[in-house]
Design an enzyme around this catalytic site. Sequence first.
Site, PDB file in Angstrom:
ATOM      1  N   GLU A 111      12.120 128.714  73.662  1.00  0.00           N
ATOM      2  CA  GLU A 111      10.720 129.033  73.375  1.00  0.00           C
ATOM      3  C   GLU A 111      10.192 130.082  74.346  1.00  0.00           C
ATOM      4  OE1 GLU A 111       9.638 124.299  72.749  1.00  0.00           O
ATOM      5  OE2 GLU A 111       8.836 125.390  74.439  1.00  0.00           O
ATOM      6  N   CYS A 124       5.153 133.643  79.011  1.00  0.00           N
ATOM      7  CA  CYS A 124       5.893 132.555  79.636  1.00  0.00           C
ATOM      8  C   CYS A 124       7.269 132.512  78.974  1.00  0.00           C
ATOM      9  CB  CYS A 124       5.121 131.263  79.395  1.00  0.00           C
ATOM     10  SG  CYS A 124       5.959 129.796  79.978  1.00  0.00           S
ATOM     11  N   CYS A 131      17.081 121.907  80.087  1.00  0.00           N
ATOM     12  CA  CYS A 131      16.940 121.887  81.541  1.00  0.00           C
ATOM     13  C   CYS A 131      17.656 120.661  82.073  1.00  0.00           C
ATOM     14  CB  CYS A 131      15.458 121.827  81.923  1.00  0.00           C
ATOM     15  SG  CYS A 131      15.158 121.951  83.711  1.00  0.00           S
ATOM     16  N   CYS A 135      12.877 115.920  84.879  1.00  0.00           N
ATOM     17  CA  CYS A 135      11.549 115.438  85.284  1.00  0.00           C
ATOM     18  C   CYS A 135      10.970 114.619  84.132  1.00  0.00           C
ATOM     19  CB  CYS A 135      10.635 116.607  85.623  1.00  0.00           C
ATOM     20  SG  CYS A 135      11.306 117.667  86.927  1.00  0.00           S
ATOM     21  N   CYS A 138       8.220 115.938  81.541  1.00  0.00           N
ATOM     22  CA  CYS A 138       8.430 117.246  80.917  1.00  0.00           C
ATOM     23  C   CYS A 138       9.308 117.097  79.675  1.00  0.00           C
ATOM     24  CB  CYS A 138       9.099 118.178  81.926  1.00  0.00           C
ATOM     25  SG  CYS A 138       9.631 119.744  81.227  1.00  0.00           S
ATOM     26  N   GLY A 186      13.713 125.436  81.236  1.00  0.00           N
ATOM     27  CA  GLY A 186      14.763 125.693  82.213  1.00  0.00           C
ATOM     28  C   GLY A 186      14.289 125.777  83.647  1.00  0.00           C
ATOM     29  N   GLU A 187      15.259 125.677  84.538  1.00  0.00           N
ATOM     30  CA  GLU A 187      15.013 125.831  85.976  1.00  0.00           C
ATOM     31  C   GLU A 187      15.588 127.193  86.363  1.00  0.00           C
ATOM     32  OE1 GLU A 187      13.448 124.706  88.645  1.00  0.00           O
ATOM     33  OE2 GLU A 187      14.576 126.195  89.780  1.00  0.00           O
ATOM     34  N   SER A 220       9.051 129.973  88.833  1.00  0.00           N
ATOM     35  CA  SER A 220       8.654 128.597  89.135  1.00  0.00           C
ATOM     36  C   SER A 220       9.893 127.725  89.319  1.00  0.00           C
ATOM     37  CB  SER A 220       7.798 128.068  87.981  1.00  0.00           C
ATOM     38  OG  SER A 220       7.333 126.762  88.250  1.00  0.00           O
ATOM     39  N   SER A 243       6.991 123.542  91.953  1.00  0.00           N
ATOM     40  CA  SER A 243       6.473 122.389  91.208  1.00  0.00           C
ATOM     41  C   SER A 243       6.553 121.165  92.109  1.00  0.00           C
ATOM     42  CB  SER A 243       7.305 122.182  89.942  1.00  0.00           C
ATOM     43  OG  SER A 243       7.173 123.316  89.120  1.00  0.00           O
ATOM     44  N   ASN A 319      -0.094 117.587  80.239  1.00  0.00           N
ATOM     45  CA  ASN A 319      -0.061 117.730  78.787  1.00  0.00           C
ATOM     46  C   ASN A 319       0.933 116.677  78.302  1.00  0.00           C
ATOM     47  OD1 ASN A 319      -0.001 118.613  76.166  1.00  0.00           O
ATOM     48  ND2 ASN A 319       0.376 120.753  76.683  1.00  0.00           N
ATOM     49  N   CYS A 362       5.816 122.659  78.109  1.00  0.00           N
ATOM     50  CA  CYS A 362       7.220 123.005  78.238  1.00  0.00           C
ATOM     51  C   CYS A 362       8.126 122.197  77.302  1.00  0.00           C
ATOM     52  CB  CYS A 362       7.591 122.750  79.690  1.00  0.00           C
ATOM     53  SG  CYS A 362       9.207 123.299  80.110  1.00  0.00           S
TER      54      CYS A 362
HETATM   55  N1  SAH Z   1      11.774 124.327  85.967  1.00  0.00           N
HETATM   56  C1  SAH Z   1      10.694 125.102  86.501  1.00  0.00           C
HETATM   57  C2  SAH Z   1       9.937 125.930  85.489  1.00  0.00           C
HETATM   58  C3  SAH Z   1       9.591 125.326  84.140  1.00  0.00           C
HETATM   59  S1  SAH Z   1       8.241 124.229  83.971  1.00  0.00           S
HETATM   60  C4  SAH Z   1       9.740 124.209  87.254  1.00  0.00           C
HETATM   61  O1  SAH Z   1       9.818 122.995  87.113  1.00  0.00           O
HETATM   62  O2  SAH Z   1       8.943 124.718  88.016  1.00  0.00           O
HETATM   63  C5  SAH Z   1       6.776 125.042  84.430  1.00  0.00           C
HETATM   64  C6  SAH Z   1       5.723 124.089  84.986  1.00  0.00           C
HETATM   65  O3  SAH Z   1       5.207 123.208  83.973  1.00  0.00           O
HETATM   66  C7  SAH Z   1       6.267 123.190  86.082  1.00  0.00           C
HETATM   67  O4  SAH Z   1       5.369 123.131  87.152  1.00  0.00           O
HETATM   68  C8  SAH Z   1       6.386 121.861  85.366  1.00  0.00           C
HETATM   69  O5  SAH Z   1       6.401 120.803  86.271  1.00  0.00           O
HETATM   70  C9  SAH Z   1       5.170 121.897  84.469  1.00  0.00           C
HETATM   71  N2  SAH Z   1       5.198 120.934  83.373  1.00  0.00           N
HETATM   72  C10 SAH Z   1       6.248 120.533  82.638  1.00  0.00           C
HETATM   73  N3  SAH Z   1       5.875 119.620  81.718  1.00  0.00           N
HETATM   74  C11 SAH Z   1       4.534 119.464  81.857  1.00  0.00           C
HETATM   75  C12 SAH Z   1       3.571 118.656  81.181  1.00  0.00           C
HETATM   76  N4  SAH Z   1       3.914 117.841  80.196  1.00  0.00           N
HETATM   77  N5  SAH Z   1       2.279 118.764  81.585  1.00  0.00           N
HETATM   78  C13 SAH Z   1       1.936 119.598  82.600  1.00  0.00           C
HETATM   79  N6  SAH Z   1       2.801 120.379  83.264  1.00  0.00           N
HETATM   80  C14 SAH Z   1       4.094 120.304  82.909  1.00  0.00           C
END
Ligand code: SAH
Length: 370
Positions: A111, A124, A131, A135, A138, A186-187, A220, A243, A319, A362
């Site tokens: 995406e 974005c 990933c 987490c 996510c 992804g990371e 990020s 993050s 979210n 995400c």
């Molecule tokens: N893997 C990287 C980049 C992708 S996520 C990272 O974790 O930083 C980008 C951001 O969105 C991160 O800060 C992640 O923690 C956040 N994120 C992911 N799912 C989310 C959700 N459901 N609500 C709010 N933020 C979220």
Amino acid sequence: MAAPAPGELTFAAPRGAKKPPRHLADLTPEERRGAVEELGEKPFRARQLSRHYFARLAHDPAEWTDIPAAARERLAEELLPGLMSTVRQVSCDDEQTRKTLWRLRDGTLVESVLMRYPGRVTMCVSSQAGCGMNCPFCATGQAGLDRNLSTAEIVHQIVEGMRSLRDGEVPGGPARLSNIVFMGMGEPLANYRRVVGAIRRLTDPEPDGLGLSQRGITVSTVGLVPAMLRFADEGFACRLAVSLHAPDDELRDTLVPVNTRWKVREVLDAAWEYAAASGRRVSIEYALIRDINDQPFRADLLGRLLRGKRAHVNLIPLNPTPGSKWTASRPEDEAEFVRVLESHGVPVTVRDTRGQEIDGACGQLAGAER
Ligand code: SAH
């Protein structure tokens, strides 16, 4: 070949993952000349192709009138193979937010999201399909890692976005892309070499690259410390976002599982190294989750960790992913969290929650398609 980044050693792509085809955007300008020569063409054709792809965003070989018609097809096939097709596009916020679901050649889904604001446009992008960081809040983290994206697969998301902006496909008239955030699937630091390659393609001046500003790019990360330190040595002026989501290891171990490996303090120390090297403030990302990480004592702890540092806190109302037991913080808890951070002199903003109606969080769109 460059040594793999520490992150890549640890989080290698699954075995048997199919390789995407070679593409101009995978190659340095030097490598492009070599590739063109191998195809029996004059090396200067590499620069012509680069100009068409990066500067003119002209993908149709019929438009490459400076290259003999007989050579165009072959060059296109070998160096500009199709990388992805659109599966679905959804818009919201008066069509100022547009999310695209792409299918890569091997069927993998990724995406990207375009967000138009007065005076700037942010895209974005995804750096991996899926990933591996797991987490729990996510959507992408739930499905696991499919594979790393190639440099060209990362760059091409942006090229497509720039083209639709230029061609006026996003309401509001033609526009230019100003910001890129690696906050899609992804990371990014677990796909280190390809992400760094993508940043070079994005920021090299035309026609070698897209000529975008490094300052407009944000990478990020969950906090892969060795890769963060290596990234600090690249000499980029990009912004780093970390993050964090919790100021204490006990909670962060559960919200960002890689924390069991690199602790809050190590992650922040690496962040300050990056800030010193890049001259940029680090953005600390913190998704506010009701009754999980939004207590005033955690705001206070975070404030103590960040006060006086080159940092800015970006609070993200959670979210919720489908089926999640968690939800966003109450407005009064969010306001108190902000107040406590500010009492420590820490700059803080609450991120606008664009794209919620289109599963903007995400990984949600790809998750729905699966
Ligand atoms: N893997 C990287 C980049 C992708 S996520 C990272 O974790 O930083 C980008 C951001 O969105 C991160 O800060 C992640 O923690 C956040 N994120 C992911 N799912 C989310 C959700 N459901 N609500 C709010 N933020 C979220």
